[in-house]
Design an enzyme around this catalytic site. Structure first.
Site, short mmCIF file in Angstrom:
data_model
loop_
_atom_site.label_atom_id
_atom_site.label_comp_id
_atom_site.label_asym_id
_atom_site.label_seq_id
_atom_site.Cartn_x
_atom_site.Cartn_y
_atom_site.Cartn_z
CD1 TRP A 137 -3.16 0.98 0.59
CD2 TRP A 137 -1.89 2.35 1.81
NE1 TRP A 137 -3.85 2.15 0.75
CE2 TRP A 137 -3.10 3.01 1.51
CE3 TRP A 137 -0.94 3.02 2.57
CZ2 TRP A 137 -3.39 4.29 1.95
CZ3 TRP A 137 -1.22 4.31 3.01
CH2 TRP A 137 -2.44 4.93 2.70
CD GLU A 140 -19.94 1.27 9.45
OE1 GLU A 140 -19.23 2.25 9.70
OE2 GLU A 140 -19.52 0.24 8.91
#
Ligand code: M6R
Length: 607
Positions: A76, A480
């Site tokens: 990453w 969320e």
């Protein structure tokens, strides 16, 4: 962030590394690479793209190489763009290494090396670390590693090979996780247990600052003073199948379906004679003694679980609770002391900001309790008390089952605290617990809503912006739902406390802008319906989620999703599944890789 693995043993190392990297790919997927000893030399193959690209490149270019010792990395990108040259492993002189983390002072070190005439070929901080170790190396690897890491500032998990010490891997870490296992098939080390489980269910966590020397026959660990150290062995409670897709197209869908089981595994052991009970976790009621406030700190989805925790604890226990984003908390000089209970929430237990927030809390004398999924992780180890969630491995980057079990533990904390302080009777506490268990069964029912939600999702894929509205518990859920949608579908989305909308954001509501409204809370139901009317009259396409029996005017929404009947406090467990499905189907219909959304990684071990 970044998955790293080292293997030495009787298996084909190239295969072992690539298979291991496949399991770690959720930690980063910008590029991948391996280095291995073959015929006495270190050979490296690396490429931009996913592990499958690496697999192809190895087959094409190195198919005949025989190797039993090597290291592998899935990246990453932090420092240096996504390119072959910036991919790991990196080599400097005799040193080849892989790295998970960030070397913060790499510029300074680079200048020191430049003064000695040494220049890197990549733009990475990692190559500088390799150069520093090589610069310290005069034939004694452990001394070189020790001296070099003294110069490094930042987070690292390294696996290192020296070209003149064949069939041996060294490892050291600071901040970034490393777990290791030795079996009769050899030695293996990785960022996460998912890469070890096909070898062994016994593993140990390499302690920060310790150096592991791995050969086929053993793993020898030395502490900072060079003394041999016998690490504590842990047991993995799930098996290899848990880390596979098991017939689902994506891990995310599998993990959505695992929620009832994960919830039962998390709640049931904490239900003793019908009451919430943490004695098996060795979390005594002392954590609630002499505290005048609770601070919950976490990142992303885990922070959203904290929002529900705040709502429940304040509602039931009447103790002030604040929820802070860990990356903010650690730099805002928080008002905390020995009368504060600091709750950190983390699936991985390795999130750098959450770990730093925990350490800050400890410095201020707070009581610390962590809610963590990964056993033996840094946050779990450093907290005074731990309540493990029992979700099993969560592989999809988008958190689903880990969220539900975090919420469940928040509820358990609220129930236990409430009971401990005598605010509710034994009978009421038992009633809450049985409602929670009843709700878990209803989560199974909501799993059947897939077709309904998929049909709605089909109409959302062309949207540029999607808004989520809710009040109270539903607002926490909206946060969320919005995160889940944007992270995997790449559609811009925002969550709003419904009453706040007309203080600015309603100007964004025009014809056909989708609004997902949650109206599961009877005490504010009429209020949310008014807010829905406000957006409706500005042309919004409305998807309304309600409990049973809510009276809804047909003209008010385009779609209504009616949840199974549970007590209003428990509806978040059901709404969560609907919102997860919604994000999932929008992303799948758009043809996106749901498990590996762009630019993201599962475990954020850097700031
Ligand atoms: O491992 P953690 O729970 O500490 O991770 C925190 C966040 O990075 C994480 O919840 C993230 O927001 C989710 N992957 C989003 O679905």
């Amino acid at each position: 962030m970044c998955g790293i693995i080292g293997y030495i043993g009787v298996r084909d190392a190239k295969k072992a590394l690539i298979n291991g990297l496949q399991t770690l790919e959720y930690r980063g997927y910008d590029s991948a690479g391996i280095s291995y000893f073959t015929e006495g030399n270190i050979h490296t193959v690396k490429t931009v793209g996913k592990v499958s690209c690496l697999r192809d490149k190895v087959a094409e270019t190195a198919g005949d190489d025989v190797a039993t010792c090597g290291i592998g990395h899935t990246r990453w990108a932090t420092h240096g763009g996504v390119s072959d040259v910036n991919s790991h492993p990196h080599t400097a002189g005799k040193v080849t290494l892989i790295h998970n983390g960030i070397i913060e002072n790499y510029k300074e070190l680079q200048e020191e090396l430049a003064a000695k005439g040494q220049t890197p070929v990549s733009q990475t901080d990692t190559e500088i670390a390799a150069m520093v170790i090589n610069d310290c190396y005069d034939g004694d690897p452990e001394t070189a590693i020790r001296n070099a890491t003294r110069k490094l500032r930042g987070a690292y998990g390294f696996c290192i090979m020296f070209s003149d010490i064949p069939e041996t891997i060294y490892a050291i870490r600071n901040g970034s996780p490393l777990v290791a296992a030795h079996t009769n098939e050899g030695s293996i080390i990785a960022s996460d247990m998912v890469a070890l489980v096909s070898y062994s269910k016994q593993y140990f966590v390499l302690k920060e600052g310790h150096i592991a020397k791995m050969t086929k026959d053993e793993i020898l660990v030395r502490d900072e003073n060079g003394e041999i150290y016998g690490p504590t062995i842990h047991h993995i409670s799930w098996d290899v199948a848990a880390a596979k897709k098991g017939g689902y197209d994506y891990f995310m869908m599998k993990e959505i379906h695992e929620q009832p089981e994960a919830l039962r595994n998390t709640v049931k052991p904490r239900m003793v004679d019908g009451l919430p009970d943490f004695s098996a976790d060795e979390v005594s009621d002392d954590i609630f003694k002499d505290i005048n406030r609770i601070v919950i700190t976490a990142c992303g989805t885990a922070m959203h679980a904290g929002l529900l925790g705040k709502n429940m604890i304040e509602r039931l226990c009447r103790v002030p609770v604040t929820v802070d984003i860990a990356s903010e908390f650690r730099y805002q000089n928080p008002i905390i002391d020995e009368h504060t209970l600091l709750i950190t929430v983390s699936q991985s237990g390795e999130t750098a900001d959450t770990l730093a927030a925990l350490r800050l809390g400890k410095e201020h004398g707070c009581k610390t309790l962590s809610v963590v999924n990964v056993k033996g992780s840094s946050i779990a180890r450093e907290s005074d008390y731990v309540l493990y969630t029992h979700a099993g491995p969560e592989i999809a980057v988008a958190s689903t089952k880990a969220y539900s079990v975090q919420v469940a533990v928040m509820y358990l904390i609220a129930f236990r605290f409430d009971y401990y302080t005598g605010k509710i009777s034994e009978e009421d506490a038992k009633h809450y617990m049985s409602e929670l268990m009843f709700t878990i069964d209803r989560v199974e029912d909501v799993l059947e809503y897939d077709n309904q939600v998929e049909n709605i999702a089909k109409r959302l894929t062309g949207a540029n912006d999607i808004f989520f509205l809710g009040r109270g518990l539903d607002y926490a859920l909206s946060c969320e739902g919005s995160l889940k949608l944007k992270e995997i579908s790449y559609i811009h989305s925002e969550a709003y406390a419904a009453g706040e909308l007309k203080h600015g954001t309603i100007s964004l509501i025009t014809d056909n802008v989708p609004v997902i409204a949650l109206g599961t809370q009877p005490d504010v139901y009429e209020k949310i319906i008014s807010n829905v009317q406000e957006v409706r009259s500005r042309g919004a396409r409305v998807i309304l989620i309600t409990g049973q029996g809510a009276s809804v005017d047909a003209a008010l929404c385009d779609h209504q999703i009616v949840l199974p009947e549970v007590g209003p406090l428990f509806s978040p467990f059901l709404s969560a599944v609907v919102l997860q499905y919604l994000a999932y189907y929008v992303a799948v219909i758009k043809g996106l890789n749901v498990d590996q959304p762009r630019n993201l990684a599962k475990s954020v071990t850097v700031e």
